[in-house]
Design a protein around this motif. Structure first.
Motif, PDB file in Angstrom:
ATOM      1  N   GLN A  42      17.584  33.637  66.727  1.00  0.00           N
ATOM      2  CA  GLN A  42      18.263  34.835  66.228  1.00  0.00           C
ATOM      3  C   GLN A  42      19.151  35.447  67.300  1.00  0.00           C
ATOM      4  OE1 GLN A  42      14.511  36.695  64.911  1.00  0.00           O
ATOM      5  NE2 GLN A  42      15.493  37.024  62.927  1.00  0.00           N
ATOM      6  N   THR A  43      18.658  35.431  68.539  1.00  0.00           N
ATOM      7  CA  THR A  43      19.449  35.966  69.646  1.00  0.00           C
ATOM      8  C   THR A  43      20.745  35.194  69.808  1.00  0.00           C
ATOM      9  OG1 THR A  43      17.478  36.727  70.841  1.00  0.00           O
ATOM     10  CG2 THR A  43      19.492  36.408  72.134  1.00  0.00           C
ATOM     11  N   GLU A  44      20.642  33.863  69.755  1.00  0.00           N
ATOM     12  CA  GLU A  44      21.838  33.030  69.880  1.00  0.00           C
ATOM     13  C   GLU A  44      22.805  33.274  68.730  1.00  0.00           C
ATOM     14  OE1 GLU A  44      22.813  31.127  72.379  1.00  0.00           O
ATOM     15  OE2 GLU A  44      21.037  31.858  73.454  1.00  0.00           O
ATOM     16  N   ILE A  78      23.165  36.111  67.102  1.00  0.00           N
ATOM     17  CA  ILE A  78      23.799  37.411  67.351  1.00  0.00           C
ATOM     18  C   ILE A  78      24.887  37.271  68.409  1.00  0.00           C
ATOM     19  CG2 ILE A  78      23.436  39.749  68.258  1.00  0.00           C
ATOM     20  CD1 ILE A  78      20.559  39.532  67.070  1.00  0.00           C
ATOM     21  N   LEU A  79      24.548  36.595  69.503  1.00  0.00           N
ATOM     22  CA  LEU A  79      25.510  36.426  70.594  1.00  0.00           C
ATOM     23  C   LEU A  79      26.730  35.623  70.144  1.00  0.00           C
ATOM     24  CD1 LEU A  79      23.106  35.700  73.612  1.00  0.00           C
ATOM     25  CD2 LEU A  79      24.158  37.865  72.965  1.00  0.00           C
ATOM     26  N   GLY A 114      20.117  40.134  80.308  1.00  0.00           N
ATOM     27  CA  GLY A 114      19.216  41.121  79.746  1.00  0.00           C
ATOM     28  C   GLY A 114      19.607  42.520  80.179  1.00  0.00           C
ATOM     29  N   TYR A 161      14.605  45.476  71.019  1.00  0.00           N
ATOM     30  CA  TYR A 161      15.151  44.736  69.872  1.00  0.00           C
ATOM     31  C   TYR A 161      15.228  43.243  70.179  1.00  0.00           C
ATOM     32  CZ  TYR A 161      18.476  42.813  66.567  1.00  0.00           C
ATOM     33  OH  TYR A 161      19.081  42.026  65.628  1.00  0.00           O
ATOM     34  N   PHE A 162      15.830  42.896  71.313  1.00  0.00           N
ATOM     35  CA  PHE A 162      15.970  41.482  71.652  1.00  0.00           C
ATOM     36  C   PHE A 162      14.609  40.856  71.988  1.00  0.00           C
ATOM     37  CE2 PHE A 162      20.488  42.500  72.189  1.00  0.00           C
ATOM     38  CZ  PHE A 162      21.058  41.398  71.568  1.00  0.00           C
ATOM     39  N   ARG A 179      23.234  44.568  76.521  1.00  0.00           N
ATOM     40  CA  ARG A 179      22.255  43.555  76.916  1.00  0.00           C
ATOM     41  C   ARG A 179      22.754  42.754  78.100  1.00  0.00           C
ATOM     42  NH1 ARG A 179      21.369  38.139  76.344  1.00  0.00           N
ATOM     43  NH2 ARG A 179      19.191  37.469  76.117  1.00  0.00           N
ATOM     44  N   GLU A 210      16.539  46.497  74.656  1.00  0.00           N
ATOM     45  CA  GLU A 210      15.601  45.533  75.232  1.00  0.00           C
ATOM     46  C   GLU A 210      14.476  45.218  74.251  1.00  0.00           C
ATOM     47  OE1 GLU A 210      13.721  44.963  79.644  1.00  0.00           O
ATOM     48  OE2 GLU A 210      13.489  46.927  78.712  1.00  0.00           O
ATOM     49  N   VAL A 254      25.290  43.907  72.343  1.00  0.00           N
ATOM     50  CA  VAL A 254      25.456  42.702  73.155  1.00  0.00           C
ATOM     51  C   VAL A 254      26.021  43.071  74.535  1.00  0.00           C
ATOM     52  CG1 VAL A 254      26.692  40.508  73.376  1.00  0.00           C
ATOM     53  CG2 VAL A 254      25.701  41.181  71.173  1.00  0.00           C
ATOM     54  N   GLU A 268      14.629  33.302  69.855  1.00  0.00           N
ATOM     55  CA  GLU A 268      15.773  32.816  70.625  1.00  0.00           C
ATOM     56  C   GLU A 268      16.904  32.375  69.695  1.00  0.00           C
ATOM     57  OE1 GLU A 268      14.955  29.871  73.510  1.00  0.00           O
ATOM     58  OE2 GLU A 268      13.316  30.977  74.465  1.00  0.00           O
TER      59      GLU A 268
END
Length: 215
Positions: free
Chosen positions: A101-103, A105-106, A169, A93-94, A165, A91, A162, A99
């Motif tokens: 970077q999150t996208e 990674i996903l 979340g 980390y994300f 998460r 939690e 992932v 956003e």
């Protein structure tokens, strides 16, 4: 297999299992009883070492899954802090990346591997099933690349993060993988854990969770 003079556990290839743990004794008893039953039912089940081994494995997995249901609550108490720690780490980390970077990674993970990792927690109810699903996840992550050990570990950690998460979340304390690891370590037969892919995958899971706890 045959009983030793103490009646405690079967001998296998002339050796007595001296580990003397309830779980190892349970595996040995299941093996002995199932093998004896199949030997008496050869006319129905058929002979051969392969079918015997598969039947013993199926019965062992089923029985140990029933045992697990009885002790799952106690195991959860033991690993709850570790699972909550990993949940917090993921939690945090994300929460510290953008956003975009999150996208990114996903978008870098294999959906089939994520599905397999989710199934480990939600759909698999025996140690053998969980380990087989973890092997499938690792195979989906690697694909046909044949990556190095470091590459496999990095990819597995990324997918595990992932999976923990989830879409909405992290749900604190619900990552579950320490529980699953504990179940595999305690309830899988040694001959299963010593296979190449299964043993390697278990080591990858152990290393991944250790990394996530210490980042």
């Amino acid at each position: 297999a045959r009983w030793d003079r103490r009646g405690a556990r079967p001998k296998v290839e002339g050796k007595v299992d001296e580990s003397n743990t309830p779980v190892s004794d349970c595996h040995a008893i299941i093996h002995f009883v199932t093998e004896a039953f199949l030997r008496d039912k050869k006319d129905v089940v058929g002979g051969g070492e392969d079918i015997t081994a598969k039947c013993i494995g199926a019965v062992d997995g089923m029985v140990m899954g029933m045992v697990w249901e009885e002790v799952e609550g106690d195991i959860l108490k033991v690993v709850r802090e570790e699972d909550e720690l990993v949940g917090r780490k993921v939690e945090e980390y994300f929460g510290g990346v953008s956003e975009e970077q999150t996208e990114r990674i996903l978008g870098s993970v294999e959906p089939s591997a994520i599905q397999a990792l989710v199934y480990v927690c939600d759909k698999c109810h025996t140690a053998v099933d969980k380990l087989e699903m973890l092997v499938k996840a690792l195979e989906e992550i690697d694909g046909d690349r044949g990556g190095s050990g470091d590459e496999m570990l990095e990819g597995f950690i990324r997918h595990l993060v992932v999976a923990i998460r989830g879409k909405g979340g992290v749900v604190k304390g619900k990552s579950g993988y320490h529980k699953d690891l504990k179940m595999i370590e305690e309830f899988c037969r040694d001959d299963v854990l010593l296979r190449g892919k299964e043993g390697y995958t278990l080591a990858i899971l152990q290393s991944s969770l250790m990394f996530l706890k210490n980042i």
